[in-house]
Design a protein around this motif. Structure first.
Motif, PDB file in Angstrom:
ATOM      1  N   UNK A  35      17.982 -11.499  35.250  1.00 57.30           N
ATOM      2  CA  UNK A  35      18.016 -10.063  34.957  1.00 57.30           C
ATOM      3  C   UNK A  35      16.612  -9.510  34.685  1.00 57.30           C
ATOM      4  N   UNK A  36      15.732 -10.373  34.174  1.00 49.44           N
ATOM      5  CA  UNK A  36      14.409  -9.897  33.733  1.00 49.44           C
ATOM      6  C   UNK A  36      13.608  -9.352  34.907  1.00 49.44           C
ATOM      7  N   UNK A  37      12.964  -8.204  34.702  1.00 47.11           N
ATOM      8  CA  UNK A  37      12.102  -7.689  35.774  1.00 47.11           C
ATOM      9  C   UNK A  37      10.622  -7.759  35.410  1.00 47.11           C
ATOM     10  N   UNK A  38      10.328  -8.149  34.173  1.00 48.01           N
ATOM     11  CA  UNK A  38       8.922  -8.366  33.789  1.00 48.01           C
ATOM     12  C   UNK A  38       8.912  -9.327  32.613  1.00 48.01           C
ATOM     13  N   UNK A  39       7.783  -9.966  32.430  1.00 46.72           N
ATOM     14  CA  UNK A  39       7.700 -10.951  31.348  1.00 46.72           C
ATOM     15  C   UNK A  39       6.252 -11.135  30.904  1.00 46.72           C
ATOM     16  N   UNK A  40       6.095 -11.553  29.646  1.00 44.00           N
ATOM     17  CA  UNK A  40       4.739 -11.841  29.162  1.00 44.00           C
ATOM     18  C   UNK A  40       4.641 -13.307  28.787  1.00 44.00           C
ATOM     19  N   UNK A  41       3.445 -13.867  28.987  1.00 45.56           N
ATOM     20  CA  UNK A  41       3.187 -15.262  28.614  1.00 45.56           C
ATOM     21  C   UNK A  41       2.318 -15.273  27.362  1.00 45.56           C
ATOM     22  N   UNK A  42       2.676 -16.084  26.400  1.00 45.54           N
ATOM     23  CA  UNK A  42       1.906 -16.194  25.153  1.00 45.54           C
ATOM     24  C   UNK A  42       1.498 -17.639  24.947  1.00 45.54           C
ATOM     25  N   UNK A  43       0.224 -17.869  24.875  1.00 50.16           N
ATOM     26  CA  UNK A  43      -0.254 -19.223  24.557  1.00 50.16           C
ATOM     27  C   UNK A  43       0.066 -19.487  23.084  1.00 50.16           C
ATOM     28  N   UNK A  44       0.679 -20.614  22.807  1.00 44.56           N
ATOM     29  CA  UNK A  44       0.988 -20.951  21.409  1.00 44.56           C
ATOM     30  C   UNK A  44      -0.158 -21.784  20.842  1.00 44.56           C
ATOM     31  N   UNK A  45      -0.667 -21.313  19.719  1.00 43.56           N
ATOM     32  CA  UNK A  45      -1.861 -21.965  19.170  1.00 43.56           C
ATOM     33  C   UNK A  45      -1.659 -22.337  17.716  1.00 43.56           C
ATOM     34  N   UNK A  46      -2.457 -23.263  17.265  1.00 42.35           N
ATOM     35  CA  UNK A  46      -2.420 -23.607  15.851  1.00 42.35           C
ATOM     36  C   UNK A  46      -3.835 -23.903  15.378  1.00 42.35           C
ATOM     37  N   UNK A  47      -3.951 -24.285  14.112  1.00 41.53           N
ATOM     38  CA  UNK A  47      -5.274 -24.537  13.553  1.00 41.53           C
ATOM     39  C   UNK A  47      -5.204 -25.763  12.669  1.00 41.53           C
ATOM     40  N   UNK A  48      -6.386 -26.260  12.305  1.00 44.99           N
ATOM     41  CA  UNK A  48      -6.419 -27.398  11.382  1.00 44.99           C
ATOM     42  C   UNK A  48      -5.889 -26.956  10.027  1.00 44.99           C
ATOM     43  N   UNK A  49      -5.368 -27.930   9.291  1.00 43.97           N
ATOM     44  CA  UNK A  49      -4.914 -27.625   7.933  1.00 43.97           C
ATOM     45  C   UNK A  49      -6.127 -27.206   7.105  1.00 43.97           C
ATOM     46  N   UNK A  50      -5.971 -26.167   6.296  1.00 46.66           N
ATOM     47  CA  UNK A  50      -7.093 -25.755   5.429  1.00 46.66           C
ATOM     48  C   UNK A  50      -7.072 -26.590   4.153  1.00 46.66           C
ATOM     49  N   UNK A  51      -8.246 -26.845   3.611  1.00 45.36           N
ATOM     50  CA  UNK A  51      -8.301 -27.623   2.360  1.00 45.36           C
ATOM     51  C   UNK A  51      -7.849 -26.763   1.188  1.00 45.36           C
TER      52      UNK A  51
END
Ligand SMILES: Cc1cc2nc3c(=O)[nH]c(=O)nc-3n(C[C@H](O)[C@H](O)[C@H](O)COP(=O)(O)OP(=O)(O)OC[C@H]3O[C@@H](n4cnc5c(N)ncnc54)[C@H](O)[C@@H]3O)c2cc1C
Length: 458
Positions: free
Chosen positions: A277-293
């Protein structure tokens, strides 16, 4: 309606970012009687048109904030949580999911449209006297003086500065030594996000699926999919998780509908019909970070705290990024309600970190474990997983540790049973900086969802 508490002293609290975490901390801090000013880089509210799961650990908090009744009316309540193989075969199922959540945790599991949610938080924050400065990007944070400066040259200094500026946090970049880390790191996954409305859909099976809200997860090789209804069963939210093929440095891009469909060709027909059904879509890079001290910093001249994605960005595979941010905001804001002198701020921030950091970091790690279970390639490990899930398909209570963490009888109560306000009250009752609060409440319109009082004690 819940009114703000009158504190012993009124603090000036500067919040950077008006996302869910910034609004959460602004509301709870204002309820604690302090003056809050929020600096937001965007010209207005920025949440995207997509869905969000709010589990009982966060809905319990939201109920105490006196949010507009329209928000609760717009929420959907999933009647089941099912986990399927990508072929469509059901591997794990929790029937009467929402009803069970209410019985087990005395709070609902709801699904909201992000725009509705952010708007409701904003309205309530405004009502509580929170001030907003939109279009003001903070570009300098002085951790020694507590002063922040925006692009346009505005300066502000708070008794406390709260970094709620998300994954790409400028505060974080300036807080950590330059060599500790640079930009967020890719997780290796990206999300296709789409929302379909009933008017786009003629197929009767799909229309019926949407009108009977459920939470559905499909597990496949290197990929998985999540679907749930929004806005009282009139919209359908789909998130498709696949290997990240966006170029380095690109975090969002318009996606190709054909490419997306091709990726899911042999999946459950109900899912492929939705995707068709979808006629458009967006892609999102999933990111993370190092644990903060550390999540807090305090000196004789300044006080800082981090919350939300600025300190614990996570894969969305347990639906906990925003709910954790709400927990953060509730804990920090409520602790500030116990402050009687400015000298106690440092102590309150220490307590905030002690109460929140271990849990936040643990959830981040669990999301990675969950990915490894969701996205196993076909073969012996996948068969082992599926046999284990199927062996308990008809059992009311699964055996811990259950690989689907949201259904695990040990993990689920730890995650959903968390009561941020009770945690604060327990912690302050053991400590010296305690002030007995007397909060006026008025009856609320719907006791089932927004009726609980803000119970403050010392
Ligand atoms: C596909 C997907 C599905 C998800 N599903 C769920 C779910 O079901 N349940 C759940 O709980 N979580 C979910 N999450 C996670 C959730 O969306 C995030 O954890 C949450 O929105 C983070 O909120 P935040 O306020 O910390 O950050 P953000 O939403 O990034 O907000 C940060 C704000 O700060 C502003 N800002 C940034 N820099 C500056 C600056 N220098 N000066 C001033 N303002 C600034 C930004 O404009 C923005 O408004 C999902 C995430 C993804 C990607």
């Amino acid at each position: 309606m819940v009114n703000a508490f009158q504190p012993a002293i009124q603090l000036e609290v500067v919040v950077i970012g008006a996302g869910i975490s910034g609004l959460a901390v602004a509301i709870e801090t204002a309820l604690s009687g302090h003056h809050v000013i929020v600096f937001e880089a965007a010209d207005g509210l920025h949440e995207i048109g997509a869905g969000i799961n709010i589990s009982p650990n966060a809905s319990r908090i939201l109920r105490q904030w006196g949010l507009p009744a329209e928000l609760w009316a717009s929420a959907t309540h999933p009647t089941s949580l099912s986990v399927r193989r990508y072929s469509g075969e059901i591997l794990a199922l929790e029937k009467d999911f929402d009803a069970k959540m209410r019985v087990r945790y005395d709070a609902p599991y709801i699904e909201l449209h992000r725009v509705d949610f952010q708007t409701a938080l904003y309205i309530r924050a405004k009502e509580l006297g929170v001030e907003f400065r939109f279009g003001e990007r903070v570009n300098q944070v002085n951790f020694e003086t507590g002063k922040i400066t925006t692009h346009s040259g505005l300066n502000a200094k708070g008794d406390i500065v709260v970094a709620a500026d998300g994954l790409w946090s400028v505060c974080r970049a300036q807080f950590l030594p330059k060599d500790f880390e640079g930009v967020p790191r890719p997780t290796g996954d990206l999300a296709y996000r789409l929302v379909l409305t009933l008017d786009q859909i003629q197929d009767l099976e799909l229309r019926e699926w949407i009108s009977k809200p459920s939470l559905d997860i499909w597990l496949g090789p290197h990929s998985h999919a999540v679907g749930y209804s929004l806005r009282g069963g009139t919209e359908f939210n789909i998130v498709l998780l696949v290997p990240d093929d966006l170029p380095a440095g690109i975090s969002r891009q318009v996606g190709s509908v054909e490419e997306m469909r091709a990726h899911f060709t042999n999946w459950d027909p109900i899912l492929t019909k939705f995707i068709a059904v979808a006629d458009s879509v967006k892609k999102w890079k999933l990111m993370h970070r190092k644990e903060m001290r550390r999540w807090v910093y305090s000196s004789s001249n300044s006080n800082f705290a981090f919350l939300g994605d600025s300190c614990h960005p996570m894969l969305p595979y347990l639906g906990q990024g925003a709910t954790s941010a709400i927990e953060d905001g509730a804990v920090l804001g409520r602790l500030l309600g116990h402050i009687q002198t400015k000298e106690q701020i440092g102590k309150a921030l220490e307590m905030y970190e002690q109460l929140r950091k271990h849990r936040g970091d643990a959830i981040v790690k669990e999301t990675i474990v969950q990915r490894d279970v969701f996205q196993i390639v076909d073969g012996p490990k996948q068969r082992e997983r599926d046999e284990l899930l199927l062996s308990q398909l008809n059992e009311e209570t699964k055996h811990a540790p259950f690989p689907i963490r949201l259904l695990c009888p040990q993990f689920q109560p730890w995650l959903f049973g968390y009561d941020a306000c009770a945690e604060v009250d327990k912690a302050v009752s053991k400590d010296s900086f305690v002030v007995v609060k007397d909060v006026k409440t008025e009856p609320s319109p719907d006791k089932s969802d927004i009726g609980s009082h803000r119970q403050l004690n010392g």
